[in-house]
Design a protein around this motif. Structure first.
Motif, PDB file in Angstrom:
ATOM      1  N   VAL A  65       1.310  -1.164   0.228  1.00 17.68           N
ATOM      2  CA  VAL A  65      -0.198  -0.282  -0.200  1.00 17.68           C
ATOM      3  C   VAL A  65       1.040   1.460  -0.092  1.00 17.68           C
ATOM      4  O   VAL A  65       0.543   2.446  -0.476  1.00 17.68           O
ATOM      5  CB  VAL A  65      -1.129  -0.201   1.430  1.00 17.68           C
ATOM      6  CG1 VAL A  65      -1.339   1.029   1.494  1.00 17.68           C
ATOM      7  CG2 VAL A  65      -2.223  -0.905   1.019  1.00 17.68           C
ATOM      8  N   ILE A  66       1.705   0.982   0.385  1.00 14.75           N
ATOM      9  CA  ILE A  66       2.745   2.198   1.019  1.00 14.75           C
ATOM     10  C   ILE A  66       3.974   2.646  -0.645  1.00 14.75           C
ATOM     11  O   ILE A  66       4.308   3.723  -0.570  1.00 14.75           O
ATOM     12  CB  ILE A  66       3.911   1.826   2.418  1.00 14.75           C
ATOM     13  CG1 ILE A  66       3.068   2.520   3.586  1.00 14.75           C
ATOM     14  CG2 ILE A  66       4.766   2.885   1.715  1.00 14.75           C
ATOM     15  CD1 ILE A  66       3.608   2.056   4.598  1.00 14.75           C
ATOM     16  N   GLU A  67       4.257   1.598  -0.831  1.00 17.44           N
ATOM     17  CA  GLU A  67       5.303   1.669  -2.249  1.00 17.44           C
ATOM     18  C   GLU A  67       4.470   1.450  -3.369  1.00 17.44           C
ATOM     19  O   GLU A  67       4.801   2.043  -4.240  1.00 17.44           O
ATOM     20  CB  GLU A  67       6.518   0.479  -2.191  1.00 17.44           C
ATOM     21  CG  GLU A  67       6.406   0.189  -0.660  1.00 17.44           C
ATOM     22  CD  GLU A  67       7.623  -1.279  -0.593  1.00 17.44           C
ATOM     23  OE1 GLU A  67       7.182  -2.142  -1.585  1.00 17.44           O
ATOM     24  OE2 GLU A  67       8.197  -1.354   0.088  1.00 17.44           O
ATOM     25  N   GLU A  68       2.898   0.826  -4.230  1.00 17.64           N
ATOM     26  CA  GLU A  68       2.911   1.064  -5.343  1.00 17.64           C
ATOM     27  C   GLU A  68       1.695   1.997  -5.220  1.00 17.64           C
ATOM     28  O   GLU A  68       0.930   2.375  -5.206  1.00 17.64           O
ATOM     29  CB  GLU A  68       2.336  -0.636  -4.682  1.00 17.64           C
ATOM     30  CG  GLU A  68       2.733  -1.600  -5.203  1.00 17.64           C
ATOM     31  CD  GLU A  68       2.539  -2.696  -5.714  1.00 17.64           C
ATOM     32  OE1 GLU A  68       1.022  -3.033  -5.796  1.00 17.64           O
ATOM     33  OE2 GLU A  68       2.838  -4.207  -5.544  1.00 17.64           O
ATOM     34  N   PRO A  69       1.872   2.298  -6.823  1.00 20.69           N
ATOM     35  CA  PRO A  69       0.992   3.225  -7.385  1.00 20.69           C
ATOM     36  C   PRO A  69      -0.153   3.179  -7.402  1.00 20.69           C
ATOM     37  O   PRO A  69      -1.065   3.747  -7.463  1.00 20.69           O
ATOM     38  CB  PRO A  69       1.826   3.437  -9.040  1.00 20.69           C
ATOM     39  CG  PRO A  69       3.029   2.981  -8.625  1.00 20.69           C
ATOM     40  CD  PRO A  69       3.098   1.870  -7.668  1.00 20.69           C
ATOM     41  N   ALA A  70      -0.639   1.718  -7.415  1.00 24.48           N
ATOM     42  CA  ALA A  70      -2.117   1.533  -7.094  1.00 24.48           C
ATOM     43  C   ALA A  70      -2.729   1.546  -6.088  1.00 24.48           C
ATOM     44  O   ALA A  70      -4.128   1.622  -6.498  1.00 24.48           O
ATOM     45  CB  ALA A  70      -2.102  -0.109  -7.538  1.00 24.48           C
ATOM     46  N   TYR A  71      -2.021   1.878  -5.163  1.00 23.95           N
ATOM     47  CA  TYR A  71      -2.784   2.271  -3.682  1.00 23.95           C
ATOM     48  C   TYR A  71      -2.863   2.963  -3.401  1.00 23.95           C
ATOM     49  O   TYR A  71      -2.697   4.018  -2.923  1.00 23.95           O
ATOM     50  CB  TYR A  71      -1.812   1.489  -2.641  1.00 23.95           C
ATOM     51  CG  TYR A  71      -2.286  -0.594  -2.604  1.00 23.95           C
ATOM     52  CD1 TYR A  71      -3.648  -0.776  -2.791  1.00 23.95           C
ATOM     53  CD2 TYR A  71      -1.434  -0.518  -3.343  1.00 23.95           C
ATOM     54  CE1 TYR A  71      -3.825  -1.937  -2.837  1.00 23.95           C
ATOM     55  CE2 TYR A  71      -1.052  -1.987  -4.100  1.00 23.95           C
ATOM     56  CZ  TYR A  71      -2.563  -2.584  -3.242  1.00 23.95           C
ATOM     57  OH  TYR A  71      -2.643  -4.157  -3.105  1.00 23.95           O
ATOM     58  N   ASP A  72      -2.149   4.529  -4.960  1.00 24.80           N
ATOM     59  CA  ASP A  72      -2.513   6.026  -4.054  1.00 24.80           C
ATOM     60  C   ASP A  72      -3.414   6.801  -4.537  1.00 24.80           C
ATOM     61  O   ASP A  72      -3.918   8.124  -4.176  1.00 24.80           O
ATOM     62  CB  ASP A  72      -1.488   6.613  -5.843  1.00 24.80           C
ATOM     63  CG  ASP A  72      -2.698   6.944  -6.935  1.00 24.80           C
ATOM     64  OD1 ASP A  72      -3.720   5.795  -6.734  1.00 24.80           O
ATOM     65  OD2 ASP A  72      -1.472   6.888  -7.784  1.00 24.80           O
ATOM     66  N   LEU A  73      -4.342   5.987  -4.098  1.00 24.13           N
ATOM     67  CA  LEU A  73      -6.111   6.796  -3.502  1.00 24.13           C
ATOM     68  C   LEU A  73      -5.953   7.009  -2.191  1.00 24.13           C
ATOM     69  O   LEU A  73      -6.707   7.509  -1.787  1.00 24.13           O
ATOM     70  CB  LEU A  73      -7.293   5.715  -4.144  1.00 24.13           C
ATOM     71  CG  LEU A  73      -7.455   3.877  -2.984  1.00 24.13           C
ATOM     72  CD1 LEU A  73      -8.660   3.805  -3.091  1.00 24.13           C
ATOM     73  CD2 LEU A  73      -6.318   2.920  -3.577  1.00 24.13           C
ATOM     74  N   ILE A  74      -4.376   6.127  -1.289  1.00 19.00           N
ATOM     75  CA  ILE A  74      -5.031   6.342   0.019  1.00 19.00           C
ATOM     76  C   ILE A  74      -4.283   8.041   0.307  1.00 19.00           C
ATOM     77  O   ILE A  74      -3.488   8.091  -0.357  1.00 19.00           O
ATOM     78  CB  ILE A  74      -3.836   5.487   0.947  1.00 19.00           C
ATOM     79  CG1 ILE A  74      -4.350   3.978   0.467  1.00 19.00           C
ATOM     80  CG2 ILE A  74      -3.637   5.614   2.022  1.00 19.00           C
ATOM     81  CD1 ILE A  74      -5.595   3.363   1.590  1.00 19.00           C
ATOM     82  N   ASP A  75      -4.824   8.188   1.105  1.00 20.32           N
ATOM     83  CA  ASP A  75      -4.507  10.004   1.562  1.00 20.32           C
ATOM     84  C   ASP A  75      -3.769   9.686   2.543  1.00 20.32           C
ATOM     85  O   ASP A  75      -2.541   8.816   2.927  1.00 20.32           O
ATOM     86  CB  ASP A  75      -5.762  10.472   2.539  1.00 20.32           C
ATOM     87  CG  ASP A  75      -6.939   9.827   3.403  1.00 20.32           C
ATOM     88  OD1 ASP A  75      -5.665   9.178   4.331  1.00 20.32           O
ATOM     89  OD2 ASP A  75      -8.460   9.704   3.349  1.00 20.32           O
TER      90      ASP A  75
END
Length: 245
Positions: A65-75
Motif C-alpha cells: 500500500v505504501i510502495e505501489e502506485p495502485a494504492y495512490d487513492l490512500i490519503d
C-alpha cells in the motif's frame, strides 16, 4: 478494489477498498499483533496469529500500500496510520521471539494476545517453536530495507536456530501412502513443523491433543491432513546468504 478504482474511476470501488482497509487497521492490537479474525472471538482465533502466514501477509500488504502506485487513492492520514501499524507490527514480532536459556530462537504459530507468550491454537497445534511460520517471519525481516540492530539480532538468532534444528538424511514422503520419514542420505535438509520449546525435539499431535514424538504415532486423519515436515529452512538459508552481502 484499489486496482478496479484506478482502472474505472468508479467511486464505489474506492469506498469498498477504504472500508476494508480501515477494518484491517482497526483489527491490530495496541501491541502490534493481529488476530486471526476480527472482531475478535473468545477462542484461540483472538490470539496473535503467525499461523499460515496470517500476520506476515497483512504486513506485506501494508508495505505494498505504501510502495505501489495502485494504492495512490490512500490519503496522507491513512498512510501515516499504515506506517505506524507496520512499526508496531515489527516491534510485536521482535517481542514474540521465544527465548530459551537466554538465547533467542524463533516463534510459535500463535502468541497470546496480551502476554505474547506461545499459546495453543487447534488441539494439535501446541505451544512450540514453529519451523514453518518462523521461516516466513525471518524472510520478512530480511526484506526490510533498513533493519535496526534489534531486527538484525532477531534474524541472526533465528537463522542460527534453523541451522541447529535441521534434519539431514531423511525425506518427508507424501503420496498415496501415509506420510512418513524415509532414510535418504541424498535428501536436502528438512525441518519439523513444530519443536518442543524446552528440548528442541520435533513434536506431533492428534485432535485429542496428546503430544507424541514420532510421526508414526499420529492417527491417519491428522497424519495425512497436515504438513508435519518441510524444507522451509532452505529458503531462510539462501535469503540469509544474500542478506549478509
Amino acid at each position: 478494489m484499489a486496482r478496479a478504482f484506478k482502472a474505472t474511476g468508479q467511486g464505489e470501488y474506492k469506498s469498498a477498498f477504504l472500508k476494508g482497509f480501515d477494518h484491517l487497521l482497526a483489527a491490530q492490537y495496541p501491541n502490534g499483533g493481529w488476530p486471526q479474525y476480527f472482531p475478535v472471538s473468545k477462542n484461540y482465533h483472538r490470539h496473535i496469529t503467525f499461523n499460515d502466514g496470517t500476520m506476515i501477509n497483512i504486513m506485506q500488504f501494508l508495505d505494498e500500500v505504501i510502495e505501489e502506485p495502485a494504492y495512490d487513492l490512500i490519503d496522507d492520514e491513512h498512510l501515516l496510520r499504515t506506517r505506524k501499524a507496520l512499526e508496531r507490527g515489527i516491534q510485536c514480532i521482535l517481542e514474540c521471539q521465544i527465548v530459551v536459556d537466554g538465547e533467542r530462537t524463533v516463534w510459535c504459530a500463535q502468541h497470546h494476545a496480551e502476554t505474547l507468550s506461545s499459546v495453543l491454537a487447534r488441539s494439535y497445534e501446541h505451544p512450540s517453536l514453529s519451523g514453518a511460520e518462523s521461516a516466513g517471519i525471518l524472510l520478512y525481516l530480511m526484506d526490510l530495507p533498513e533493519p535496526s540492530p534489534r531486527v538484525i539480532e532477531a534474524v541472526e538468532s533465528g537463522v542460527k536456530w534453523f541451522d541447529l534444528a535441521k534434519m539431514n538424511g531423511y525425506r518427508y514422503q507424501k503420496g498415496k501412502e501415509l506420510p512418513s520419514l524415509i532414510a535418504d542420505q541424498d535428501a536436502p535438509p528438512i525441518w519439523a513443523r513444530f519443536y518442543e520449546i524446552e528440548t528442541n525435539r520435533p513434536m506431533f499431535s492428534d485432535r485429542d491433543g496428546k503430544i507424541v514424538y514420532d510421526l508414526d504415532q499420529v492417527g491417519d486423519e491428522r497424519r495425512s491432513g497436515y504438513t508435519w515436515y518441510g524444507t522451509w529452512g532452505t529458503k531462510v538459508a539462501k535469503a540469509h546468504a544474500k542478506w549478509k552481502k
